[in-house]
Design an enzyme around this catalytic site. Structure first.
Site, PDB file in Angstrom:
ATOM      1  N   SER A  39      -0.624  -3.573  -8.605  1.00  0.00           N
ATOM      2  CA  SER A  39      -1.415  -4.144  -7.522  1.00  0.00           C
ATOM      3  C   SER A  39      -2.827  -4.463  -8.006  1.00  0.00           C
ATOM      4  CB  SER A  39      -1.491  -3.170  -6.346  1.00  0.00           C
ATOM      5  OG  SER A  39      -0.241  -3.019  -5.741  1.00  0.00           O
ATOM      6  N   ASN A  66       3.980   2.463   3.027  1.00  0.00           N
ATOM      7  CA  ASN A  66       4.330   1.556   1.939  1.00  0.00           C
ATOM      8  C   ASN A  66       5.431   2.154   1.065  1.00  0.00           C
ATOM      9  OD1 ASN A  66       3.671  -0.927   0.348  1.00  0.00           O
ATOM     10  ND2 ASN A  66       3.210   0.593  -1.210  1.00  0.00           N
ATOM     11  N   GLY A 108       1.068   0.164  -9.167  1.00  0.00           N
ATOM     12  CA  GLY A 108       0.025   0.178 -10.183  1.00  0.00           C
ATOM     13  C   GLY A 108      -0.340  -1.208 -10.651  1.00  0.00           C
ATOM     14  N   ASP A 113       2.350  -7.413  -4.132  1.00  0.00           N
ATOM     15  CA  ASP A 113       3.577  -6.889  -3.531  1.00  0.00           C
ATOM     16  C   ASP A 113       4.778  -7.439  -4.283  1.00  0.00           C
ATOM     17  OD1 ASP A 113       5.059  -5.377  -1.800  1.00  0.00           O
ATOM     18  OD2 ASP A 113       4.505  -6.464   0.012  1.00  0.00           O
ATOM     19  N   ASP A 143      -4.723 -10.236   0.706  1.00  0.00           N
ATOM     20  CA  ASP A 143      -4.851  -8.898   0.109  1.00  0.00           C
ATOM     21  C   ASP A 143      -5.774  -8.958  -1.106  1.00  0.00           C
ATOM     22  OD1 ASP A 143      -4.519  -6.262  -0.529  1.00  0.00           O
ATOM     23  OD2 ASP A 143      -2.339  -6.287  -0.473  1.00  0.00           O
ATOM     24  N   HIS A 164      -5.695  -3.542  -0.361  1.00  0.00           N
ATOM     25  CA  HIS A 164      -5.108  -2.220  -0.175  1.00  0.00           C
ATOM     26  C   HIS A 164      -5.522  -1.242  -1.270  1.00  0.00           C
ATOM     27  CE1 HIS A 164      -1.702  -3.735  -2.798  1.00  0.00           C
ATOM     28  NE2 HIS A 164      -1.744  -2.482  -3.217  1.00  0.00           N
ATOM     29  N   TRP A 176       6.680  -6.040   1.911  1.00  0.00           N
ATOM     30  CA  TRP A 176       7.817  -6.217   1.008  1.00  0.00           C
ATOM     31  C   TRP A 176       8.708  -7.391   1.428  1.00  0.00           C
ATOM     32  CZ3 TRP A 176       7.627  -3.546  -3.423  1.00  0.00           C
ATOM     33  CH2 TRP A 176       6.933  -2.332  -3.458  1.00  0.00           C
TER      34      TRP A 176
END
Length: 832
Positions: free
Chosen positions: A699, A369, A697, A716, A263, A125, A255
């Site tokens: 992520s 999101n 951030g 996540d 991901d 993502h 979530w």
């Protein structure tokens, strides 16, 4: 054996002993019963794995939370050692050494180097914009993914792509704050604060063009650090899985736990032939980082120490209850309503327009999101009890301060000051929020404001310009225009700007920015004038031409822009005046908080017995914890810490967002698992949970084991802990991590990314698997056209050499509008 069956075997023996009143070992009534008991016990022991002695010996650990600055890590040396850290914690204090030296910021996400040729791993993502930038309606990489077979095929992520590598951090608190409190005029105080920071940055960068320096504030202005960073500007897309892997589960699972999402993605950083940062050019060469992470293909296990290093964005833990309530009662509800309206407008605008859908996809995913997160924030702060817990903590702190004359003298009155300042700025909160919404509501209006700002700032000496408009930032500002132009569409821009204007028109007069009447004229005729006013604004505006905008960026004067008759240029002047007035008020607020904020934090520190972590602010941080599950509620069963491949397959419904690609299902059916199985579960792990303290951030942050080796990527968090941006909840706060074994398995068994596996030091081990049989053409396309985050699944990531062939395959099997799955010619990857 289930526990109920085990009890049925053993219980008669215990009962008979109790009835007989025996206190010594009691034998069963017959040998056959004894044999059954022994057999049952042997079977139980065989199924029960022996406990890991290194885990059993560890003391119970309750994570205190904290996104720690590197220099704070020695304060946790004992805890880390108890958890099994295999090296000196001092290594975690140096951003220029391994492992932190391999961790980078993408300017909104985190990533890490995993090879000596500049290869980076991050989240899928986090490369949505890169996929979008390189997509067309005929070749939609957002759905198909991408795999470059060679470095020559790696695609630029666009002009705004950046990798920031922090090399040094220096405490400059005294140089920034000394004497500030004595400056009574608030604007003069802010100017001095800004001037000192700009001077530090200027001295840092002087003679070092490869550096980007910045001053970061911590603990509400109680501490400042000068950060030295290398900013790489040529970033390229290497490998991202298709949507059926990278966003598997979509917003249904977002979530939530358990998750089954791959991901992950790979990028590569490039530099000029001289080794210095450079803009994209075909003859640039891969960057050679001084540090890169080693991969641990065995992954992590339950109870293991794990650490995440990255660049978390914003948290709000060092705040007063007044600020918590403001967010829960006003900011989040307002934003939720706005995002829901924006998403509805986007969905309506992109109907039956694949090209526009691609341009809108990144914004749509981002809004979805955030929308789920903000709803979770409201739930957590309210029904979850976080706001009440914050109130309890503040009452305890106030009571501690009031106990003695010394604490009252040192810390008394801090709430009065902070609350008064916040109340003053909130008098204009709705008007200010609406102004910002309007200014960002149209790309063209944003460009018009940019031109007015540049025309105002360019004539000034560089040192006294607003920092955003200093010459060091001109390239980035122009790159942003170029990137926005790539995704601009008049239909969508107009629809979103209309929404912002309609929202403004619904406000009371006192809350409505004057920008509205500048568009429509006096109320109440405004709503009737809406359509013709927008027609006039968008008709033949030169601002719609990005080349014209870039030329005016360099040369336009304030007088030239004032003489313009273009609607957006004139509207930009009105918006700039309102934004400048807003900025003056916010500068005054910031100048006061620069004095009162540190006083509040001083009270927190004095009362807090353990180390105190600063709020996240987009700078390098380290958080640590263990691989562990959680119980979502006291009346619910505890979640296991790992999800596995068979669960992902069980979720498969052959429709988005649970649409696993055929070649993934074929690899599972062929049991091509190689060395990537979890030793106890006997399956390929997909995602896992850890009590790591992360936020937006984070992520893409690498998750490291006790040896500092990569075992996963943060992507996540769980819904129950969304309010942990305000308060860390040790029993509930969990980060969701993509397991490195799943990444390696997909690269090896599914996509045939053998060259990348070799590059990261994990030799491929799985042979090709037979391709799945082709599917018949879909008869009903309504399902495929339904708006979802993930969209239908796609073939294995296409290489640059074979995208046309992949498209032809897909079109041969199904109508192009359905984008149904097409099996690849090569069972491990794209057609060749």
């Amino acid at each position: 054996m289930p526990s109920s069956r085990r009890v049925s075997v053993i219980f008669p023996l215990v009962a008979s002993c109790a009835v007989a009143g025996l206190t010594t070992a009691c034998r069963p009534a017959d040998d056959s019963a004894q044999d059954r008991r022994i057999a049952a016990e042997k079977a139980r022991k065989k199924r029960t794995p022996k406990p890991d002695p290194t885990v059993v010996a560890r003391p119970r650990f309750e994570n205190p939370g904290g996104m720690w600055m590197p220099e704070q890590m020695t304060e946790h040396a004992a805890a880390l050692q108890n958890l099994g850290l295999a090296y000196d914690a001092k290594r975690l204090t140096d951003p220029g050494a391994t492992p932190l030296g391999a961790v980078v910021s993408l300017g909104g996400c985190s990533a890490s180097f995993v090879s000596e040729r500049g290869l980076l791993i991050t989240n899928h993502h986090c490369v949505t914009r890169a996929l979008q930038y390189n997509s067309t309606a005929e070749n939609n990489l957002l759905q198909t993914g991408y795999l470059a077979a060679t470095e020559a095929e790696e695609k630029s992520v666009g002009p705004t792509g950046r990798v920031f590598i922090t090399t040094k951090s220096t405490d400059v608190t005294a140089e920034v704050v000394d004497g500030l409190a004595e400056i009574e005029d608030l604007q003069a105080r802010y100017a001095k604060l800004d001037e000192r920071q700009a001077a530090l940055v200027r001295r840092c960068e002087e003679g070092q063009p490869q550096l980007r320096c910045k001053v970061a504030s911590y603990f509400k202005g109680a501490q400042y650090s000068l950060l030295e960073q290398i900013a790489l500007r040529d970033i390229r897309l290497v490998y991202a899985p298709e949507a059926g892997i990278g966003v598997y589960g979509g917003d249904v699972d977002n979530w939530r736990w358990p998750r089954h999402t791959g991901d992950y993605a790979f990028l590569r950083a490039y530099v000029g032939a001289d080794g210095e940062p450079a803009d994209f050019a075909p003859d640039n060469v891969p960057y050679r980082p001084p540090h890169h992470l080693q991969i641990n293909p065995k992954g992590a296990a339950k109870g293991d120490l794990v650490m995440a290093a990255g660049y978390p964005g914003r948290t709000s833990r060092l705040t007063t209850v007044d600020e918590v309530t403001h967010a829960a009662k006003w900011y989040y509800p307002r934003t939720i309503k706005r995002y829901e309206q924006m998403l509805a407008v986007i969905e309506d605008a992109v109907k039956a327009d694949p090209s526009l859908a691609i341009k809108a996809e990144a914004k749509k995913r981002r809004l979805n999101n955030a929308l789920i997160k903000y709803k979770g924030m409201v739930d957590g702060l309210g029904r979850g009890g976080v706001e009440d817990q914050c109130k309890d903590n503040e009452r305890e702190l106030r009571a501690w301060i009031s106990r003695g004359p010394q604490t009252r003298k040192a810390h008394g009155g801090v709430w009065t000051s902070v609350t008064k300042l916040n109340a003053a700025i909130r008098k204009e909160r709705e008007r200010d929020a609406m102004l910002n919404e309007l200014a960002k509501g149209s790309t063209l209006l944003g460009w018009a404001v940019l031109l007015h700002d540049m025309a105002s700032e360019r004539p000034k000496p560089d040192a006294v310009r607003k920092r955003k408009y200093q010459q060091r930032n001109w390239g980035r500002l122009k790159h942003r225009v170029q990137a926005q132009a790539k995704h601009y569409d008049r239909k969508l821009d107009r629809a979103l700007f209309r929404l912002a204007l309609e929202r403004a028109l619904d406000l009371p007069d006192a809350d409505r920015p004057p920008l509205v009447t500048a568009v429509f004229g006096p109320l109440p005729a405004a709503k009737a004038n809406l359509t013709p006013a927008l027609d006039a604004l968008y008709a033949d505006s030169p601002v719609e031409d990005p080349q014209w905008v870039l030329e005016k960026f360099d040369h336009a004067t304030a007088d030239e822009l004032r003489r313009s008759t273009d609607g957006f240029i004139r509207l930009g002047a009105t918006a700039k005046a309102a934004l400048d007035e807003q900025e003056l008020r916010r500068r005054g607020h910031a100048a006061e908080m620069a004095v009162h904020g540190p006083r509040y934090v001083a009270a927190l520190r004095a009362h807090h017995e353990a180390p105190l972590a600063p709020d996240a602010n987009g700078t390098l941080r380290v958080t640590f914890g263990q691989v562990t599950g959680y119980r979502p509620r006291v009346d619910k069963p505890k979640h296991k810490p790992f999800s596995v491949l068979s669960e992902m397959v069980a979720k498969h419904k052959d429709e988005a967002p649970f649409d696993a690609p055929d070649h993934v299902l074929a690899a599972v059916e062929a049991e091509q698992f190689g060395p990537y199985l979890h030793p106890k579960r006997g399956e390929v792990p997909v995602n896992f949970l850890a009590d790591l303290d992360t936020t937006g951030g984070s992520s893409g942050s690498p998750v490291l084991d006790r040896n500092g080796e990569l075992v996963g990527l943060v992507f996540d968090g769980n819904y129950e802990s969304m309010a942990s941006d305000w308060l860390f909840l040790p029993d509930l706060t969990r980060s969701i991590v993509v397991d490195i074994r799943y990444v390696l398995w997909l690269a090896d068994a599914v996509h045939g990314a053998n060259h990348l596996l070799t590059e990261i030091g994990v030799p491929p081990t799985i042979d090709d698997i037979p391709p799945p049989p082709p599917k018949p053409p879909a008869e009903d396309t309504a399902q495929a056209d339904a708006p979802t985050e993930s969209g239908p699944s796609a073939p294995a990531p296409a290489t640059a050499q074979t995208q046309a062939q992949t498209q032809a395959q897909t079109q041969a099997q199904t109508p192009p509008t359905t984008q149904a799955k097409a099996p690849p010619a090569d069972p491990k990857g794209p057609p060749t």
